[in-house]
Structures are given as C-alpha cells and as structure tokens.
Enzyme design. Structure first.
Site, short mmCIF file in Angstrom:
data_model
loop_
_atom_site.label_atom_id
_atom_site.label_comp_id
_atom_site.label_asym_id
_atom_site.label_seq_id
_atom_site.Cartn_x
_atom_site.Cartn_y
_atom_site.Cartn_z
CE LYS A 1 -3.93 -2.43 1.95
NZ LYS A 1 -4.44 -2.34 3.08
CD GLN B 1 -3.80 -4.09 6.58
OE1 GLN B 1 -3.58 -3.03 5.70
NE2 GLN B 1 -3.98 -5.39 6.56
CG ASP C 1 -9.47 0.26 5.33
OD1 ASP C 1 -8.96 -0.33 4.16
OD2 ASP C 1 -8.24 -0.46 6.13
N1 GUN Z 1 -6.82 -6.83 6.73
C1 GUN Z 1 -6.67 -7.37 5.53
N2 GUN Z 1 -7.91 -6.24 4.60
C2 GUN Z 1 -7.66 -5.29 4.99
C3 GUN Z 1 -8.34 -4.07 4.55
O1 GUN Z 1 -8.76 -4.18 3.36
N3 GUN Z 1 -7.90 -2.75 4.81
C4 GUN Z 1 -7.22 -2.60 6.78
N4 GUN Z 1 -6.98 -1.70 7.30
N5 GUN Z 1 -6.64 -3.74 6.73
C5 GUN Z 1 -6.55 -5.65 6.20
#
Ligand code: GUN
Length: 283
Positions: free
Chosen positions: A54, A98, A121
């Site tokens: 990311k 995350q 998100d």
């Molecule tokens: N953990 C697994 N997938 C995601 C996601 O798309 N966003 C976040 N913040 N954590 C995750």
C-alpha cells in the site's frame, strides 16, 4: 472452452495510471498532494506485506504516505490518541488502520474513532450504513475492486444470482451489499451454512472470501459462471493460493480471477482512489 482470466493486475495498473495523472494535474495547480496515514500494529507477516504494498503504491501515484508502525503492546488509548491527531491533521486525507488488531484492542471501537470522511477503508459504521442504504460515500476497497473487475468484463447483474461465501464485516457483507446495489439477487453463505455446494452450484456470479484453500470445489461451479476468488493463503511451500480449486473451476467458468494477480491488486488501487475521494480531488 476454458474460462477467460480476469487480469486484476492489469486493470489495477490502468486505474493507478489514471490516478497518477489526476494527482499530477492537481499538484501542477500548486495544490498540496493527497496524504494517506497508514497504521500498522505489530509484526504479522501478511499485514506487513500488505502495508508495504500500500505504501509503495502511494509513492507510485504521488500520494504522500505517513507511516505509523506501533508495537503490539500499544495501549488502546494511545492508538485512539494517534487517530484523533490524524483526524485533525490537514495534511492527512485518509487514515488506514491495518487489520487484524491485537486481541486487547477493541477493533470496532477504534475504527469508529476514525473521522468517517477520512475512512478510506470504508469500515466505519457510518460508511457501512451509507452503503447499506445504497447511498455510498467511502466504500470498502476489496468489494469495490471486485465490482470494478466485474464491470470491466461487462458482467450483467439483473436477474443473476450472486453467491458470496464469507460474511465478514470488511469483505463478505459489504460485497453482498455492492452486488445488491448492482441489481443481482444475492445469497450470503457463512460458517453455519450446512450445504455450501447447494448454493455455489446456483451461482451465476460466485465471490469467495474465506481464506481456506480449495474449499470451493471445481465441480460445484455452474457452467458459464463468473468466479471471483478473494481468498488468499500462503501454503507451506510459499506459494499463494485461493479458495477455489482453480484448474477444475476454470474448465466450467466463463470468467475467473487468478490468485495472485486477481482481486489483490484491485484492493490497493481502490484504496488510492478512495484517498483521492477523501481529499475531494475526485467524486
Ligand atoms: N486486513 C485485511 N484486509 C484489509 C483491508 O482491506 N484493510 C485493512 N485496513 N486491513 C485489512
């Protein structure tokens, strides 16, 4: 005829290219670049890789990434203090926390501390509520990425039966809401579904988000179905694999996503898109 592959890597690269152009033109006007704060707690290997991807994607498109790596002993209050300071920071348009979080932290409580306008998100109750009301603002990245893939192949929804396997708050549920908005008839299967095969066999559009390799048997796939595999698991030999028995499913489906290179890259590209929406650079 074997299924055609849905090349998420290529489609995500196109979206990122578009985003790069938008950010470049925005900054050429003398405006500040969009900024994304990324919070990682602990050292979970999968989360570490996701966060690295990311942050690298931010650099590629010209989005500033502000990284906060916290120990897994962090107190909940300290994390909330950090989120509050990022909520107030004018250089931060989006906040990504995350998941999963350590057990001593109440994830729902902490996610609701994120300013819904910076919730790139789309996990805040406000944004999920807006999606449930079919008035979405910031939409969860993976489900939106799946819809972009489906639209890319010209998938029709009305009169189609979409079956979502997995009912998590961050993938399965918002995925079902997205497919409902698109016009499909939607079934959600989950851990208490007794006959998974029965439902999967009916799916014109199958979306699996479980994380159990091979749980979806190839012979269950309806002839001509579109198969989207969100599950991704690293096997003991280091290879990544999805929920669907790919080789057998490919012989029956019309379209199928590979793992890796299917949905994963779309999640990251949509995160960047959401950051531009949060920064009010795009709608
Ligand atoms: N953990 C697994 N997938 C995601 C996601 O798309 N966003 C976040 N913040 N954590 C995750």
């Amino acid at each position: 005829m074997p299924a055609q592959l849905i090349d998420g890597k290529k489609i995500a690269a196109e979206l990122k290219e578009e985003i790069t152009g938008i950010v470049r033109r925005h900054c050429a006007d003398g405006k500040r670049p969009p900024g994304l704060a990324v919070i990682l707690i602990g050292e979970d290997p999968a989360s570490t890789i996701y966060v690295k991807n990311k942050r690298e994607a931010c650099v590629q498109v010209g989005v500033l990434s502000f990284y906060h790596h916290l120990p897994d002993t962090i107190e909940e209050k300290k994390l909330i203090d950090l989120i509050n300071s990022l909520n107030k920071d004018n250089n931060v348009d989006g906040i990504l926390l995350q998941l999963p979080l350590p057990k001593h932290i109440d994830a729902e409580k902490v996610l609701e501390c994120i300013d819904p306008g910076k919730d790139v998100d789309g996990f805040h109750a406000y944004n999920l509520g807006r999606l449930a009301q079919r008035r979405p603002l910031l939409r969860p990245c993976t489900p939106q990425g799946v819809i972009l893939l489906l639209n890319h192949i010209g998938q029709s929804y009305k009169g189609k039966h979409a079956v979502v396997v997995g009912a998590s708050n961050i993938v399965g549920r918002p995925m079902a809401l997205e497919l409902l908005i698109a016009g499909a008839t939607v079934t959600i299967c989950h851990r208490f579904t007794t006959d998974l095969a029965y439902f999967v066999k009916q799916a014109d559009i199958l979306v699996s988000a479980i994380g159990k390799p091979g749980i979806i048997r190839g012979e269950w796939i309806k002839e001509g179905a579109t198969v989207i595999d969100i599950g991704i698991t690293r096997l003991a030999d280091g290879t990544l694999t999805g929920d669907v028995e790919f080789a057998a499913a490919k012989e029956r489906a019309a379209w199928i996503t590979p793992v890796p290179g299917g949905v994963g890259p779309m999640t990251v590209a949509v995160l960047l898109k959401n950051t531009l929406i949060a920064a009010k650079i795009i709608d």
